[in-house]
Design an enzyme around this catalytic site. Structure first.
Site, mmCIF file in Angstrom:
data_model
loop_
_atom_site.group_PDB
_atom_site.id
_atom_site.type_symbol
_atom_site.label_atom_id
_atom_site.label_comp_id
_atom_site.label_asym_id
_atom_site.label_seq_id
_atom_site.Cartn_x
_atom_site.Cartn_y
_atom_site.Cartn_z
ATOM 1 N N ARG A 98 0.740 -1.231 0.045
ATOM 2 C CA ARG A 98 0.197 0.147 0.124
ATOM 3 C C ARG A 98 0.737 1.013 0.021
ATOM 4 O O ARG A 98 0.433 2.382 -0.707
ATOM 5 C CB ARG A 98 -0.963 0.026 1.080
ATOM 6 C CG ARG A 98 -2.113 -1.294 1.164
ATOM 7 C CD ARG A 98 -2.763 -1.010 -0.236
ATOM 8 N NE ARG A 98 -3.699 -1.960 -0.384
ATOM 9 C CZ ARG A 98 -3.875 -3.031 -1.248
ATOM 10 N NH1 ARG A 98 -2.985 -3.110 -2.231
ATOM 11 N NH2 ARG A 98 -4.975 -3.661 -1.200
ATOM 12 N N SER A 179 -13.356 -11.727 -1.288
ATOM 13 C CA SER A 179 -12.669 -10.577 -1.389
ATOM 14 C C SER A 179 -11.092 -10.933 -1.043
ATOM 15 O O SER A 179 -10.479 -11.618 -0.367
ATOM 16 C CB SER A 179 -12.806 -9.378 0.076
ATOM 17 O OG SER A 179 -12.036 -8.342 -0.229
#
Length: 404
Positions: A98, A179
């Site tokens: 990230r 997910s």
């Protein structure tokens, strides 16, 4: 943030369910603003196929695909390997990707003169924090839009309803709507049957695992590999000099074929809740194991033990989105110092989900067969008596006091 001032935004775009519906939602709720999609390629290669067509079709004005793979490996993954950084057994696959992606997002946002940066992270997860802390580091005054914290959509089922109503093409359906997050380091699975910790993951079900096989389906013969490190950095696999990225990709193949790197945990998210996840990290698991084996002969006891303590802090910093902080940088400096003599070769035997030590060598090895041997040596065993008397003196004094 005044919505009237938002004319152009940069969206962290994966082409998945969340970011696919965000484009039409932004246009509906932010005055038809221009949406520039940015995808950071950190090794999710197959997910990039057809991405530009999909982004443009759903309303984006353009798509940037940033090749961050080497940067991701060299500047984020390898420092974590050297540190031995782990969060509750999890090897940080989403966590250290990230900040790398967010850095690229900010670069494009500044280049394009964007009024805001948008991400598709939910208000329940860790990624919203990781993205936004990195954005604050590089662009402290940049507005951030997080639709999951604004819109009325409450579930992935409602997301699919919205996508269907707005003719947004999807690669998933309601029955296989796990997910997932994928990059060259790992693949995560969350949701559906995995939300119940009592359900065993469907490792043997066709299509569940994507980076490897269940140990039950792994070969009956072991695979031997060797890894060479220089100052803690992997530099060769099976005596072939390779880049860090190339080593990880090849280890993914070898580890995946042997059922290596499966992890099923209930972890403590940053926002306070517990969440169950299943992770595939075949190459990463091998790298961590080999590096740890090499350190066992190269580091003295006190350095190794202190490093293991600080690895917990390092892992928490990465997991909690605090990559760009003075403490993380200071810990990396400490780690780099410890790695100056972590050079050598490790051999492992991969067999049905197991990584078995099969030899380790280093020119800086602190292991002395002459001292440790059970045979005759120059070690004077009588020296131990005086040491024990001094080492045990506080215990003896306490016992004498208690005896009174």
């Amino acid at each position: 943030m005044n919505k009237e001032n938002i004319k152009k935004v940069v969206l962290a775009y994966s082409g998945g369910l969340d970011t696919s519906i965000i484009i039409p939602w932004l246009k509906e709720n932010y005055n038809g603003c221009e949406v520039i999609a940015v995808s950071g390629n950190v090794g999710q290669n197959d997910e990039l196929v057809g991405l530009e067509e999909k982004a443009l079709k759903t309303g984006a004005s353009k798509l940037y695909v940033l090749d961050l793979t080497d940067e991701y490996v060299d500047e984020y993954i390898i420092p974590c390997v050297k540190a031995g950084a782990v969060y509750e057994e999890y090897l940080l696959g989403t966590s250290h990707a990230r900040p790398c992606i967010a850095k690229g997002l900010v670069e494009i946002a500044l280049k394009e003169g964007a009024d805001a940066i948008v991400h598709g992270c939910t208000g329940k997860g860790n990624d919203q924090v990781r993205f936004e802390l990195a954005i604050k580091h590089f662009a402290p005054n940049m507005p951030i839009i997080a639709p999951w914290r604004e819109w009325s959509i409450k579930s992935r089922e409602e997301e699919i309803d919205y996508a269907e109503a707005h003719n947004v093409p999807l690669k998933i359906n309601r029955e296989t709507n796990y997910s997932k997050d994928k990059n060259l380091w790992h693949l995560s699975h969350e949701g559906l049957d995995l939300e119940d910790p009592g359900n065993e993951p469907l490792y043997e079900k066709e299509g569940f695992l994507e980076m490897g096989v269940s140990p039950l389906k792994a070969p009956d013969e072991p695979t031997y590999i060797t890894l060479d490190f220089e100052k803690g950095v992997p530099v060769a696999l099976n005596d072939e000099k390779l880049s860090g990225k190339e080593i990880i990709l090849k280890l993914n193949e070898l580890g995946g074929a042997n059922g290596i790197g499966l992890l099923d945990i209930v972890e403590n998210r940053l926002v306070g809740m517990k969440c169950r996840g299943v992770y595939e990290t075949p190459g990463g698991s091998i790298l961590y194991k080999a590096h740890s084996v090499l350190e066992s002969i190269c580091l003295d006891k006190m350095t190794l033990h202190e490093k293991q303590k600080l690895a917990i802090t390092f892992g928490e910093l990465v997991y909690n989105g605090q990559w760009f902080t003075p403490l993380r940088e200071a810990l990396s400096a400490f780690v780099d110092k410890t790695q100056e003599r972590v050079t050598g070769k490790v051999r492992l035997k991969l067999y049905k989900g197991n990584m078995i030590n099969a030899g380790v060598w280093s020119p800086y090895s602190l292991y002395s067969e002459e001292i440790a041997t059970f045979g005759e040596s120059d070690y004077n065993q009588a020296d131990a008596a005086g040491f024990i008397n001094l080492y045990g003196l506080p215990i003896k004094v306490q016992a004498l006091v208690d005896g009174k």
